[in-house]
Design a protein around this motif. Structure first.
Motif, mmCIF file in Angstrom:
data_model
loop_
_atom_site.group_PDB
_atom_site.id
_atom_site.type_symbol
_atom_site.label_atom_id
_atom_site.label_comp_id
_atom_site.label_asym_id
_atom_site.label_seq_id
_atom_site.Cartn_x
_atom_site.Cartn_y
_atom_site.Cartn_z
ATOM 1 N N VAL A 187 0.837 -1.124 -0.498
ATOM 2 C CA VAL A 187 -0.011 0.033 -0.096
ATOM 3 C C VAL A 187 0.964 1.017 -0.074
ATOM 4 C CG1 VAL A 187 -1.787 1.393 1.530
ATOM 5 C CG2 VAL A 187 -1.915 -1.222 1.542
ATOM 6 N N LYS A 188 2.202 1.499 0.687
ATOM 7 C CA LYS A 188 3.130 2.396 0.628
ATOM 8 C C LYS A 188 3.741 2.384 -0.484
ATOM 9 C CE LYS A 188 6.007 4.261 3.848
ATOM 10 N NZ LYS A 188 7.263 4.456 4.750
ATOM 11 N N ALA A 189 4.097 1.504 -1.206
ATOM 12 C CA ALA A 189 4.618 1.476 -2.583
ATOM 13 C C ALA A 189 4.091 1.966 -3.362
ATOM 14 C CB ALA A 189 5.181 0.382 -3.417
ATOM 15 N N LYS A 190 2.216 1.954 -3.367
ATOM 16 C CA LYS A 190 0.657 1.610 -4.321
ATOM 17 C C LYS A 190 0.587 1.154 -5.276
ATOM 18 C CE LYS A 190 1.844 7.107 -3.106
ATOM 19 N NZ LYS A 190 1.474 8.709 -3.745
ATOM 20 N N SER A 191 1.443 -0.134 -5.294
ATOM 21 C CA SER A 191 0.667 -1.050 -6.070
ATOM 22 C C SER A 191 -0.652 -1.825 -5.352
ATOM 23 C CB SER A 191 1.698 -2.401 -6.018
ATOM 24 O OG SER A 191 2.160 -3.219 -4.335
ATOM 25 N N HIS A 192 -1.036 -1.620 -4.531
ATOM 26 C CA HIS A 192 -2.072 -1.816 -4.046
ATOM 27 C C HIS A 192 -2.706 -0.500 -3.415
ATOM 28 C CE1 HIS A 192 -0.044 -5.960 -4.742
ATOM 29 N NE2 HIS A 192 -1.257 -5.949 -3.724
ATOM 30 N N ILE A 193 -4.249 -0.654 -2.989
ATOM 31 C CA ILE A 193 -5.141 0.481 -2.520
ATOM 32 C C ILE A 193 -6.657 -0.776 -1.724
ATOM 33 C CG2 ILE A 193 -4.701 2.134 -4.500
ATOM 34 C CD1 ILE A 193 -7.289 1.147 -5.836
ATOM 35 N N ASN A 194 -7.139 0.122 -1.313
ATOM 36 C CA ASN A 194 -7.782 -0.593 -0.155
ATOM 37 C C ASN A 194 -8.044 -1.365 0.777
ATOM 38 O OD1 ASN A 194 -9.799 1.611 -1.791
ATOM 39 N ND2 ASN A 194 -10.333 0.287 -3.880
ATOM 40 N N PRO A 195 -7.550 -0.438 1.226
ATOM 41 C CA PRO A 195 -6.218 -1.168 2.641
ATOM 42 C C PRO A 195 -7.950 -2.542 3.506
ATOM 43 C CG PRO A 195 -5.498 0.623 3.322
ATOM 44 C CD PRO A 195 -6.190 0.420 1.740
ATOM 45 N N GLY A 196 -7.889 -3.457 4.373
ATOM 46 C CA GLY A 196 -8.727 -3.242 5.137
ATOM 47 C C GLY A 196 -8.119 -4.728 6.428
ATOM 48 N N GLU A 197 -9.452 -5.436 6.959
ATOM 49 C CA GLU A 197 -9.307 -6.388 7.834
ATOM 50 C C GLU A 197 -10.884 -6.952 8.076
ATOM 51 O OE1 GLU A 197 -8.127 -4.904 12.326
ATOM 52 O OE2 GLU A 197 -6.794 -4.315 10.893
ATOM 53 N N ARG A 198 -10.349 -8.072 8.039
ATOM 54 C CA ARG A 198 -11.592 -9.133 8.561
ATOM 55 C C ARG A 198 -11.151 -10.242 9.321
ATOM 56 N NH1 ARG A 198 -11.817 -9.415 2.181
ATOM 57 N NH2 ARG A 198 -11.044 -10.512 2.119
ATOM 58 N N LEU A 199 -12.815 -10.666 10.156
ATOM 59 C CA LEU A 199 -12.326 -11.964 10.694
ATOM 60 C C LEU A 199 -12.958 -12.991 9.525
ATOM 61 C CD1 LEU A 199 -13.672 -10.958 14.132
ATOM 62 C CD2 LEU A 199 -11.078 -11.708 13.561
#
Length: 415
Positions: free
Chosen positions: A200-212
């Motif tokens: 995400v920091k490198a901007k290769s990925h977006i919309n980070p999240g977490e779930r169970l």
């Protein structure tokens, strides 16, 4: 004279100690060179000196024996058991080394388990997964894998014991997972938290999240119950389901699992009752509506079944089996008509009645056409629906539609 005896004994003990060290050094050298057969042979010789070994040498012997039996992962399951027994006797002096070796064993067992699973050798895979858990006694996921793969080969007694152990441990399989969307592919990926944050920091990925993740408890309870059913122990099966539902009354998966057990036992009324309860909890679930339609149709509650199938289509316009089952319900209405037509005589009254019944039968066909046509629209390769509709067109005298559909049927059958 006494002085000479003391000197002789001292010399003997020194020589014996030298022999011990020599044998153990030979074992160490063989293990470092991965010559495990040679190491075992040297240990066999050292074993004869055990009664004279000091505690330090004995501890080292057991540590080396554990390594030799494990043989870098080449040892049998029995060898691994022997290795663990030996390592247990040496853990006081070789704690960190043994911890590292045990982790290597866990990884090795998991690798073998996965390889066996890929080969569809589920019985062997299950035993490797269980051994992985026994080695670590911390990651209950391995025990879950062992139980699930045992079910695959119908080793029900063993699977039941493993599932009961999981239940006693309070295992749910729920864990937190981290995800982000890959910019290049547009697909969501589940990643380690640190990796995800880096991407995400490198901007290769977006919309980070977490779930169970979803709990595996419903699956475990269901499998325990189904094992009881397979053993003819229906009362225990239902008891297992009810206990789980009492603990999690709002868990729709548990309700569905109990419903499935009742269905397997032939308790259709109870099955339907539980499905209706699940439907109330999840009114937008097309599959539940469809299953209620199937149960109603099997009970010959035709109008009720139609209602459920129509609700299914309302929720999911592409639910192909609902269209096919609706057409089947409609077409079932021709059976009494055919029976009456075949029983008619040749009188004028019979001829008139025959014409009336024929018209009713053709109306049934026309009512079924839209359902079959929609099914084919959803799945153009559905041979059963295509053949049924083709025959209907033939009976109704719709020649062009019949010929067109026959070409499709011939092509499907050729493939």
């Amino acid at each position: 004279m006494k002085k000479q005896i003391i000197i002789a004994l001292a010399f003997s003990i020194s020589a014996f100690s030298f022999a011990q060290k020599k044998e153990l050094k030979a074992v160490e050298k063989a293990i470092k060179g991965s010559n495990y057969a040679e190491a075992k042979a040297a240990l066999k010789q050292a074993e004869g000196l055990m009664s004279e070994m000091d505690e330090k040498s004995k501890t080292k012997y057991y540590y080396l024996l554990g390594q030799a039996l494990y043989a870098g992962g080449a040892g049998s399951m029995e060898d691994v058991d022997g290795a663990l027994e030996s390592l247990e006797k040496a853990k006081g002096a070789y704690g960190s080394e043994i911890a590292t070796l045990k982790q290597e064993m866990v990884n090795g067992m998991l690798t073998k388990g996965n390889e066996s699973y890929e080969k569809k050798e589920y019985s062997l895979a299950s035993k490797y997964f269980e051994k992985s858990y026994r080695l670590s006694q911390k990651d209950t996921l391995f025990l879950y894998y062992a139980a699930a793969t045992a079910v695959n080969v119908q080793e029900f007694d063993r699977a039941l014991g493993l599932y009961e152990e999981l239940k006693n441990l309070g295992y749910t399989g729920v864990k937190k997972e981290y995800f982000a969307t890959n910019n290049e592919t547009g697909e969501e990926e589940v990643l380690e938290k640190s990796t995800r944050d880096l991407y995400v920091k490198a901007k290769s990925h977006i919309n980070p999240g977490e779930r169970l993740t979803e709990s595996k408890k419903p699956e475990i309870v269901k499998n325990v119950a189904l094992i009881y059913v397979s053993q003819g122990n229906n009362e225990k099966a239902i008891e297992a389901m009810k206990a789980a539902r009492a603990e999690s009354p709002d868990d729709i998966n548990l309700i569905l699992s109990e419903a499935n057990v009742h269905y397997k036992m032939g308790n259709i009324d109870e099955f339907k009752k539980l499905l209706e309860k699940a439907t109330q909890m999840d009114p937008g679930n097309a599959e539940l509506q469809y299953n209620l339609g199937v149960v109603s149709a099997e009970a010959n509650h035709i109008e009720e079944a139609k209602g459920y199938y129509e609700k299914t289509i309302e929720l999911d316009p592409n639910y192909i089996n609902a269209y096919i089952n609706l057409s089947a319900l409609v077409l079932a209405g021709e059976e009494p008509l055919i029976k009456e037509m075949n029983g008619l005589g040749t009188s004028k009254a019979d001829d008139k009645r025959y014409d009336e019944l024929r018209d009713q039968r053709q109306n049934i066909y026309r009512e079924a056409i839209p359902y079959l046509a929609k099914a084919i629209e959803i799945d153009a390769k559905n041979l059963s629906a295509s053949k049924t509709l083709m025959n209907i067109y033939s009976i109704l005298g719709e020649t062009d539609k019949y010929k067109s559909l026959k070409e499709t049927v011939d092509a499907l059958e050729a493939n």
